[in-house]
Design a protein around this motif. Sequence first.
Motif, PDB file in Angstrom:
ATOM      1  N   VAL A 182       0.809  -1.223   0.000  1.00  0.00           N
ATOM      2  CA  VAL A 182       0.000   0.000   0.000  1.00  0.00           C
ATOM      3  C   VAL A 182       0.845   1.279   0.000  1.00  0.00           C
ATOM      4  CG1 VAL A 182      -1.900   1.243   1.112  1.00  0.00           C
ATOM      5  CG2 VAL A 182      -1.834  -1.259   1.217  1.00  0.00           C
ATOM      6  N   VAL A 183       1.864   1.372   0.856  1.00  0.00           N
ATOM      7  CA  VAL A 183       2.671   2.597   0.925  1.00  0.00           C
ATOM      8  C   VAL A 183       3.302   2.844  -0.442  1.00  0.00           C
ATOM      9  CG1 VAL A 183       4.716   3.684   1.950  1.00  0.00           C
ATOM     10  CG2 VAL A 183       3.126   2.390   3.396  1.00  0.00           C
ATOM     11  N   GLY A 184       3.121   4.041  -0.952  1.00  0.00           N
ATOM     12  CA  GLY A 184       3.701   4.411  -2.241  1.00  0.00           C
ATOM     13  C   GLY A 184       2.986   3.849  -3.449  1.00  0.00           C
ATOM     14  N   ARG A 185       1.830   3.235  -3.228  1.00  0.00           N
ATOM     15  CA  ARG A 185       1.077   2.602  -4.317  1.00  0.00           C
ATOM     16  C   ARG A 185       0.485   3.663  -5.248  1.00  0.00           C
ATOM     17  NH1 ARG A 185      -1.258  -2.548  -4.704  1.00  0.00           N
ATOM     18  NH2 ARG A 185      -3.023  -2.636  -6.153  1.00  0.00           N
ATOM     19  N   ASN A 186       0.425   3.357  -6.531  1.00  0.00           N
ATOM     20  CA  ASN A 186      -0.260   4.231  -7.492  1.00  0.00           C
ATOM     21  C   ASN A 186      -1.741   4.289  -7.146  1.00  0.00           C
ATOM     22  OD1 ASN A 186       2.059   4.654  -9.095  1.00  0.00           O
ATOM     23  ND2 ASN A 186       1.702   2.755 -10.192  1.00  0.00           N
ATOM     24  N   VAL A 187      -2.340   5.465  -7.284  1.00  0.00           N
ATOM     25  CA  VAL A 187      -3.780   5.579  -7.034  1.00  0.00           C
ATOM     26  C   VAL A 187      -4.584   5.219  -8.279  1.00  0.00           C
ATOM     27  CG1 VAL A 187      -3.551   7.246  -5.157  1.00  0.00           C
ATOM     28  CG2 VAL A 187      -3.853   8.062  -7.508  1.00  0.00           C
ATOM     29  N   LEU A 188      -3.998   5.394  -9.441  1.00  0.00           N
ATOM     30  CA  LEU A 188      -4.511   4.905 -10.721  1.00  0.00           C
ATOM     31  C   LEU A 188      -3.353   4.186 -11.394  1.00  0.00           C
ATOM     32  CD1 LEU A 188      -6.450   8.027 -12.081  1.00  0.00           C
ATOM     33  CD2 LEU A 188      -7.417   5.988 -11.022  1.00  0.00           C
ATOM     34  N   TYR A 189      -3.650   3.358 -12.349  1.00  0.00           N
ATOM     35  CA  TYR A 189      -2.607   2.577 -12.995  1.00  0.00           C
ATOM     36  C   TYR A 189      -1.455   3.487 -13.450  1.00  0.00           C
ATOM     37  CZ  TYR A 189      -0.180  -0.677 -15.973  1.00  0.00           C
ATOM     38  OH  TYR A 189       0.799  -1.455 -16.533  1.00  0.00           O
ATOM     39  N   GLY A 190      -0.267   3.258 -12.882  1.00  0.00           N
ATOM     40  CA  GLY A 190       0.926   3.996 -13.281  1.00  0.00           C
ATOM     41  C   GLY A 190       1.005   5.428 -12.795  1.00  0.00           C
ATOM     42  N   ARG A 191       0.064   5.856 -11.960  1.00  0.00           N
ATOM     43  CA  ARG A 191       0.029   7.275 -11.597  1.00  0.00           C
ATOM     44  C   ARG A 191      -0.124   7.505 -10.098  1.00  0.00           C
ATOM     45  NH1 ARG A 191      -3.253   7.722 -16.450  1.00  0.00           N
ATOM     46  NH2 ARG A 191      -2.241   9.156 -17.872  1.00  0.00           N
ATOM     47  N   TRP A 192       0.673   8.430  -9.612  1.00  0.00           N
ATOM     48  CA  TRP A 192       0.437   9.057  -8.322  1.00  0.00           C
ATOM     49  C   TRP A 192      -0.438  10.280  -8.598  1.00  0.00           C
ATOM     50  CZ3 TRP A 192       4.888   9.746  -4.289  1.00  0.00           C
ATOM     51  CH2 TRP A 192       5.198   8.517  -3.734  1.00  0.00           C
ATOM     52  N   THR A 193      -0.919  10.896  -7.545  1.00  0.00           N
ATOM     53  CA  THR A 193      -1.865  12.001  -7.726  1.00  0.00           C
ATOM     54  C   THR A 193      -1.240  13.210  -8.410  1.00  0.00           C
ATOM     55  OG1 THR A 193      -1.474  12.784  -5.462  1.00  0.00           O
ATOM     56  CG2 THR A 193      -3.361  11.302  -5.813  1.00  0.00           C
ATOM     57  N   PHE A 194       0.063  13.463  -8.203  1.00  0.00           N
ATOM     58  CA  PHE A 194       0.670  14.613  -8.879  1.00  0.00           C
ATOM     59  C   PHE A 194       0.590  14.445 -10.389  1.00  0.00           C
ATOM     60  CE2 PHE A 194       4.414  11.878  -8.844  1.00  0.00           C
ATOM     61  CZ  PHE A 194       5.059  12.177 -10.047  1.00  0.00           C
ATOM     62  N   GLN A 195       0.668  13.217 -10.872  1.00  0.00           N
ATOM     63  CA  GLN A 195       0.589  12.973 -12.311  1.00  0.00           C
ATOM     64  C   GLN A 195      -0.835  13.179 -12.830  1.00  0.00           C
ATOM     65  OE1 GLN A 195       2.437   9.172 -11.529  1.00  0.00           O
ATOM     66  NE2 GLN A 195       4.005   9.627 -13.060  1.00  0.00           N
ATOM     67  N   ILE A 196      -1.817  12.853 -12.015  1.00  0.00           N
ATOM     68  CA  ILE A 196      -3.222  13.084 -12.374  1.00  0.00           C
ATOM     69  C   ILE A 196      -3.479  14.581 -12.478  1.00  0.00           C
ATOM     70  CG2 ILE A 196      -5.622  12.793 -11.632  1.00  0.00           C
ATOM     71  CD1 ILE A 196      -4.624  10.229 -10.139  1.00  0.00           C
ATOM     72  N   VAL A 197      -2.994  15.326 -11.478  1.00  0.00           N
ATOM     73  CA  VAL A 197      -3.157  16.787 -11.473  1.00  0.00           C
ATOM     74  C   VAL A 197      -2.489  17.397 -12.706  1.00  0.00           C
ATOM     75  CG1 VAL A 197      -2.455  18.886 -10.259  1.00  0.00           C
ATOM     76  CG2 VAL A 197      -3.454  16.997  -8.973  1.00  0.00           C
ATOM     77  N   GLU A 198      -1.276  16.966 -13.000  1.00  0.00           N
ATOM     78  CA  GLU A 198      -0.577  17.520 -14.160  1.00  0.00           C
ATOM     79  C   GLU A 198      -1.294  17.184 -15.464  1.00  0.00           C
ATOM     80  OE1 GLU A 198       3.437  16.095 -13.948  1.00  0.00           O
ATOM     81  OE2 GLU A 198       3.970  17.514 -12.346  1.00  0.00           O
ATOM     82  N   ASP A 199      -1.755  15.948 -15.601  1.00  0.00           N
ATOM     83  CA  ASP A 199      -2.488  15.564 -16.814  1.00  0.00           C
ATOM     84  C   ASP A 199      -3.766  16.385 -16.961  1.00  0.00           C
ATOM     85  OD1 ASP A 199      -0.584  13.716 -17.523  1.00  0.00           O
ATOM     86  OD2 ASP A 199      -1.779  11.954 -16.967  1.00  0.00           O
ATOM     87  N   PHE A 200      -4.490  16.569 -15.872  1.00  0.00           N
ATOM     88  CA  PHE A 200      -5.716  17.367 -15.903  1.00  0.00           C
ATOM     89  C   PHE A 200      -5.399  18.801 -16.307  1.00  0.00           C
ATOM     90  CE2 PHE A 200      -8.747  20.240 -13.851  1.00  0.00           C
ATOM     91  CZ  PHE A 200      -9.937  19.783 -14.399  1.00  0.00           C
ATOM     92  N   ASP A 201      -4.392  19.385 -15.667  1.00  0.00           N
ATOM     93  CA  ASP A 201      -4.030  20.771 -15.982  1.00  0.00           C
ATOM     94  C   ASP A 201      -3.621  20.934 -17.449  1.00  0.00           C
ATOM     95  OD1 ASP A 201      -4.555  21.676 -13.437  1.00  0.00           O
ATOM     96  OD2 ASP A 201      -2.456  22.033 -12.892  1.00  0.00           O
ATOM     97  N   ASP A 202      -2.823  20.001 -17.940  1.00  0.00           N
ATOM     98  CA  ASP A 202      -2.297  20.121 -19.304  1.00  0.00           C
ATOM     99  C   ASP A 202      -3.309  19.769 -20.388  1.00  0.00           C
ATOM    100  OD1 ASP A 202       0.091  20.830 -18.125  1.00  0.00           O
ATOM    101  OD2 ASP A 202       1.047  18.884 -18.458  1.00  0.00           O
ATOM    102  N   SER A 203      -4.134  18.749 -20.144  1.00  0.00           N
ATOM    103  CA  SER A 203      -4.988  18.264 -21.228  1.00  0.00           C
ATOM    104  C   SER A 203      -6.428  18.753 -21.162  1.00  0.00           C
ATOM    105  CB  SER A 203      -4.966  16.727 -21.269  1.00  0.00           C
ATOM    106  OG  SER A 203      -5.578  16.205 -20.106  1.00  0.00           O
ATOM    107  N   TYR A 204      -6.850  19.357 -20.040  1.00  0.00           N
ATOM    108  CA  TYR A 204      -8.235  19.819 -19.959  1.00  0.00           C
ATOM    109  C   TYR A 204      -8.330  21.252 -19.459  1.00  0.00           C
ATOM    110  CZ  TYR A 204     -13.240  19.856 -19.396  1.00  0.00           C
ATOM    111  OH  TYR A 204     -14.559  20.186 -19.516  1.00  0.00           O
ATOM    112  N   TRP A 205      -7.854  21.496 -18.243  1.00  0.00           N
ATOM    113  CA  TRP A 205      -8.038  22.801 -17.604  1.00  0.00           C
ATOM    114  C   TRP A 205      -7.454  23.933 -18.446  1.00  0.00           C
ATOM    115  CZ3 TRP A 205      -4.093  25.788 -15.066  1.00  0.00           C
ATOM    116  CH2 TRP A 205      -4.570  26.890 -14.364  1.00  0.00           C
ATOM    117  N   SER A 206      -6.201  23.806 -18.861  1.00  0.00           N
ATOM    118  CA  SER A 206      -5.582  24.895 -19.631  1.00  0.00           C
ATOM    119  C   SER A 206      -6.251  25.061 -20.993  1.00  0.00           C
ATOM    120  CB  SER A 206      -4.076  24.668 -19.780  1.00  0.00           C
ATOM    121  OG  SER A 206      -3.820  23.466 -20.460  1.00  0.00           O
TER     122      SER A 206
END
Length: 146
Positions: free
Chosen positions: A81-105
């Motif tokens: 569990v410790v350090g586990r991805n929250v989605l396949y291959g992703r920690w939350t910082f990667q989700i935030v960055e993907d959202f910011d880059d591909s949708y929000w901006s």
Amino acid sequence: MSAMTDQQKDEQHSRPEGLDDATVEAVGGVSEALEWVERARGHLYSFHQLMGRADLLLGEACDKLRAAGHDSVAQRLEEEVVGRNVLYGRWTFQIVEDFDDSYWSVFRDHERRVRDELQQGRRHVFESEMKERRRTQGRPGHEHRP
């Protein structure tokens, strides 16, 4: 700079000459949709921080389990569990960055483009007109502008 009277228009928020009600309402709807996306983004950042804090707390709990003599339980949690991805291959910082880059901006750019094309770049024209309809002129707390 002199104070603006109730009769003076606020150019930044006033309706451009010849702009119809339907367009003002539609552009206001695009801006309102972006406001909801901004709120969702805030929740996404909250999720990011909450999950990061939870992971750190779990790591600390594993240290305490180990100190209390429960090495196998601590090891299992650390490995699974410790350090586990929250989605396949992703920690939350990667989700935030993907959202910011591909949708929000992208949405922010389009909302600004709509305002530029249809309202000469002016923001909150719909809301500004709503304020004028709803405020009580001459009453404290109902001033036209700051």
